[in-house]
Scaffold this active site. Structure first.
Site: not given
Ligand code: ADP
Length: 503
Positions: A276, A407
């Site tokens: 993830e 990010e």
């Protein structure tokens, strides 16, 4: 006067329970016991609201990792957990969920001290979420079944075939620092339901609640060696876990960069893996929205948990007819999200987790400014000893800027206008990531059409970051491999064995 300037960011006094947890000697939870490290090295634990060192944890050595893996291996191989009647495993897991709830206040406070997240948020989201993962998966313990299968190319009266669902084995589970307890429970819950054993490593920045969880794991009656919790650095202890030949499955949540490294590192032993990873999630605001409801919603999408959320709505695309109103509405939430010390009862947003993260986020903001972005709100920190960054909105950005592409993992949103629906879907998908996306609209048909076109593992409509243990979660593209939560989350901890018999 702006409310920000009058905020006292001095961290509040810790409770007696928190002081006790911080004062414990650094140890590891291996084979059902608290043990000293073979190496004696430690890592400082900092409170990011004050920048002060408040405790120490073990920096696990190679020997410590090997000891934990050996304990998990033995506990798996002798069947003490997987062969226990599912009803008993379910009961123990539910007891663990009860214990988490009974210690909710202390766990929320430890999370606030360790991560910097407001205690109120930890109490409302992290702790109940952790218990829910355990409870949901406890229910699965008794519902894992294979099936009988009628062969296609063989005569049915001569052959009998069925599948068995078996636990995958010893798991190495590595979690990040943004939701430490929640992630720890999200990881161990399906492993336990499936009958696996595990070694869990929390992030080196935030191990306090995982260590308290170990106490509760023992109290709940999970047998020795089934869950082992070790603290330490990723590139040493984490790396050894990932490469260990006695580990059958790796489950990792963290950055895409480390996820790729781990993916390469499991190749030689071909372990099962779920990853993830990061995101740069787009949020599309259609022209028909009620701005008064949408602006606070899209603000929360980015500023919750100081933007340190893999699904943070960090790229806003608002239709040009509502853009000005939406960003103005977001700017009006500045006082609500003004960073405060994590134990301040009025806090909605705390500091960032660490000095390193503070530097990283400020570095992105500065790069955005250099590249020509305009700062509509924030763009700086309020100063003081903690690692605070003000909620920040950047406009006048373009798709080449690092603030749009990368990010940031902080309270920074880049806001862009769009005119054409096809164009905005293309822009929203113009990223290496594919974790999540959001659409805000009253037009249900448009919502479903856009949802089907967005390349993301989760699409929210008129909400954001609504994550539920029963609903699969995971990433498209470079945001991950496999799914956690729901039925698929349990499947990720199972092997399927086909048994074929000639009658
Ligand atoms: P972040 O960028 O959010 O700090 P990382 O991906 O660096 O996230 O870290 C997430 C988790 O992965 C932490 O528990 C960290 O210790 C661990 N980790 C970091 N590097 C490695 C590695 N090379 N192998 C295994 N685990 C690692």
């Amino acid at each position: 006067m702006n409310e920000q300037t009058t905020i006292d960011r001095t961290q509040r006094e810790y409770s007696a329970a928190a002081k006790k947890a911080l004062g414990r000697s650094p140890q590891l939870y291996i084979n059902g016991e608290w043990v000293d490290s073979s190496g004696g090295e430690t890592i400082d634990v900092e409170d990011p609201s004050s920048g002060k060192v408040v405790s120490k944890i073990v920096e696990a050595s190679d020997k410590d990792v090997d000891r934990a893996v050996a304990a998990a291996r033995t506990a798996f191989d002798d069947g003490r957990w997987r062969n226990m009647p599912p009803v008993a495993r379910q009961k123990i897991m539910n007891r663990l969920a009860d214990l988490i709830e009974e210690h909710a206040d202390e766990l929320a406070e430890l999370e606030a001290i360790d991560v910097g997240k407001p205690k109120g948020m930890a109490g409302a989201i992290d702790v109940p979420g952790a218990a829910a993962h355990i409870r949901f998966c406890a229910g699965w313990a008794g519902k894992i079944n294979g099936e009988t299968i009628s062969p296609y190319t063989m005569p049915g009266d001569m052959m009998f075939a069925y599948t068995l669902k078996e636990p995958v084995g010893v798991c190495a589970q590595i979690v990040p620092w943004n939701f430490p307890l929640l992630m720890a429970c999200l990881k161990i819950a399906p492993a336990l339901a499936a009958g696996c054993t595990t070694i869990l490593k929390p992030a080196e920045q935030t191990s306090l609640t995982a260590l308290r969880l170990a106490d509760l794991i023992a109290e709940a009656g999970i047998p020795a060696g089934v869950v082992n919790i070790i603290t330490g650095y990723g590139h040493t202890a984490g790396d050894r876990m990932v490469k260990h030949p006695d580990v059958d499955k790796v489950a990792f949540t963290g950055s895409t960069e480390i996820g790729k490294l781990i993916n390469r590192n499991v190749t030689d032993t071909l372990k099962h893996i779920t990853l993830e990873l990061g995101g740069k999630s787009p949020v599309v605001v259609m022209p028909d929205v009620n701005v008064a409801e949408t602006a606070p919603g899209v603000s929360q999408a980015i500023f919750f948990n100081s933007g340190q959320v893999c699904v943070a709505g960090s790229r806003l695309y608002a239709h040009k007819s509502v853009f000005d109103e939406v960003v103005e509405g977001m700017a009006n939430t500045a006082d609500f999200w003004a960073p405060r010390a994590s134990l301040d009862p009025d806090a909605h947003m705390g500091p960032l987790v660490s000095k390193e993260q503070h530097e990283r986020v400020m570095g992105y903001i500065d790069a955005g400014k250099r590249d020509g972005a305009s700062v509509l709100m924030g763009g700086d920190g309020p100063g003081g000893d903690g690692y605070y960054v003000n909620p920040t909105i950047l406009t006048d950005v373009n798709p080449q800027m690092s603030v749009v592409r990368e990010e940031i993992f902080g309270p920074v949103v880049v806001a862009q206008r769009f005119e054409d629906l096809d164009e905005v879907v293309k822009d929203a998908n113009d990223t290496q990531y594919g974790l999540a996306a959001g659409v805000w609209t009253k037009d249900a048909s448009a919502a479903h059409r856009i949802a089907s076109k967005l390349q993301a593992g989760t699409v929210w409509v008129n909400c954001h970051a609504m994550i539920d243990t029963a609903i699969p979660f995971g990433g498209y593209k470079e945001s991950g491999v496999g799914r956690e939560q729901g039925r698929e989350g349990i499947e990720a901890y199972l092997e399927t064995k086909s048994v074929i018999m000639k009658l």
